[in-house]
Design an enzyme around this catalytic site. Sequence first.
Site, PDB file in Angstrom:
ATOM      1  CD  GLU A  61     -62.752 -40.067 -15.357  1.00  0.00           C
ATOM      2  OE1 GLU A  61     -62.444 -38.899 -15.673  1.00  0.00           O
ATOM      3  OE2 GLU A  61     -63.912 -40.519 -15.428  1.00  0.00           O
ATOM      4  CD  GLU A 100     -66.629 -41.219 -12.221  1.00  0.00           C
ATOM      5  OE1 GLU A 100     -66.947 -40.705 -13.327  1.00  0.00           O
ATOM      6  OE2 GLU A 100     -65.751 -40.739 -11.474  1.00  0.00           O
TER       7      GLU A 100
END
Length: 701
Positions: free
Chosen positions: A312, A432
């Site tokens: 991220e 994810e």
Amino acid sequence: MIRMLQFRPQSARWKPVLAAGIAAVTVATGLVAGASAYAAAGCRVNYAVQAQWPGGFTGNVEITNLGDPISGWSLVWTFGSGQRIGQMWNASYTQPAAVVTATNMSYNAAIPANGKVSFGFNGSWSGSNAVPASFTLNGVTCTGSPATPSPTQSATPSPSTSPSQSPSPQPNDPMQIVVAMQPGTNIGNTLDAIPDETSWGNPPINQALLDHLRAQGFKSVRLPITWSNHHGPGPGYAIDAAWLSRIRQVVDWALADGFYVMINLHHDSWQWINTYPTDRASVLARYNALWTQIATAFRGHSPKLLFESINEPQFTGTSGDEQNYQLLNELNAEFVRIVRGTGGGNASRLLVLPTLFTNADQGRLDALRTAFAQLNDRNLAATIHFYGFWPFSVNNSGFTRYNAEVEQDLVGTFERAANTLVANGIPVILGEYLLLSLDYTRPGIIEQGEVLKFFEAFGYQARTKRITTMLWEAGTVLNRQELRWREPELMAQVTSSWTTRSGTASADQIYVPRTGAIAARALTLNLNGTTFQGLRQGSTDLVSGRDYTVSGNTLTLTAAAMTRLAGNRAAGVNTNIQARFSQGVPWRISIISYDPPVLSNATGTTSGFTLPAQFRGDQLATMEAKYADGSVAGPYNWTSFKEFWTHFQPDYNAGTIIMKPEFFNEVNDGARVTLTFHFWSGTQITYFVTKSGSSVTGTTS
């Protein structure tokens, strides 16, 4: 099942040392490696000890073919100090006593002229860790001088092998590898926990956990790893040897279980990498040092190990997305350069690059696709994350159901990723996925049936778009102490979606009044390509025509069947029935008796206000808040619907509804607020609260 030598990093802080007699070289990783060249007719062997600790070590062996091309190889050496190999990667081995025979895998059998191949192993030692005196390749002793192989060489040259073939092991087609990784799961909030593996409440990863995940059908595991608390200061940023050994231990366990494994820099993204725009030199030095050490430590590992550059990615103090894209492209390019430069299996290892924020908006995907074209490296994959349409995934703004808008957000995410990346030959790993508020410690935020519909559709989209998905499992989905799913019904839907579709319905619960006549009730079936097979209560089939009817996609339970199923009509769930379809998992339908809930007056403070609530079999779905003039009250001024659990929370055991400080923090002082509580039965109840300083008064009228 083959197991590696079990290291115990908790018992000591090991430091890599050199085995006696090995010519030492210092590499940029901060580890010390030993290497010696042994000459022979047609081959050379570099034998390196990459790390060593009391009783154990990691070795790497590099073969250089100085003769004609060969299409299969066997390397033999003798350990003179009693060393034993516990596990080997990129080669198979036998070691009946002191003699070790390492044999090629299917993907690295061919070694062209002047080509190289490498493999690694974990081993044990005691007393000393002496270097093997000599090596033979296909029966010929390696002396480092090119010469014609002896007539006794077991492998013959392969005329079909091109001398231009890459000297390092080549993985299969990257798209095929990523497809083979489906389905995957994370082992989150563990190696990425701060500061240590168990700091966030999960037990240490062990072999039993990995065995369990494999038995559940998972084929890949993502190991999020935070490194910032486990390395020394600059300029070397040397990774703590015990931590690196622990990471290697878990990786090797997973590989031994047959998993594909993905490791990364995880929370480092927001701990220090995010300062890259304003602290470019130090961030880049640290990033380079860490990835150099990690890549070097694992360069001999199986191609089933993948590296992910950063989790991220995000940057502070930039001018906007264009600068963000540029910065991320720089880091990703540096990552690829570093890993490829460490050689061995890393020359062709599949590397995983994220979009900005690991987000699947079109601009993020376009920027990554451009970066892939610039890198021109065939062994790359892309990664994104997905936690659902935000208002639905946290239950705010009135999104209590998996409706058309929620579905379009899901479908659009997969379509954008497939059209932008997969269709252009770039494999995608959805690293994810979950719903943000899906947490056993905060039950009821999203209604169970709506959750099941989301995951049924999610699995279908992943399968049809050829995108590999990795469940975000952080101890919230799996009870790791007991190795059991916290929500078996949910996981049944998830695992079924890997291979097929399931039928669902417009709801998984039917509320009936506790007194009075019960009418027939209808649900809309979502067939999802299946056919409806019937209803069942326990082991008893309900009778079509008598107990229910089906017209098109409308399932109607008769009044007589509803009355029978409600039984004594005690408050709460009276019984469960199953709608069964031609494939997939059945759809549970709960028959629930209720009386309208009753709320009572109360007083309290902005930091602790609870109102008495008799739920009487009903369940809270959401809450609205408005001032007397109809304007929005409390947080989120764009919607009257507040966020479940963050702003309000039912406590069914205590018989209360808790109003959170986060709600009152944004309520006007002295103003009367009208709260409308929406229940799953369809009941709506109005309640009034007035904030005066830190005091709160609540009334029913």
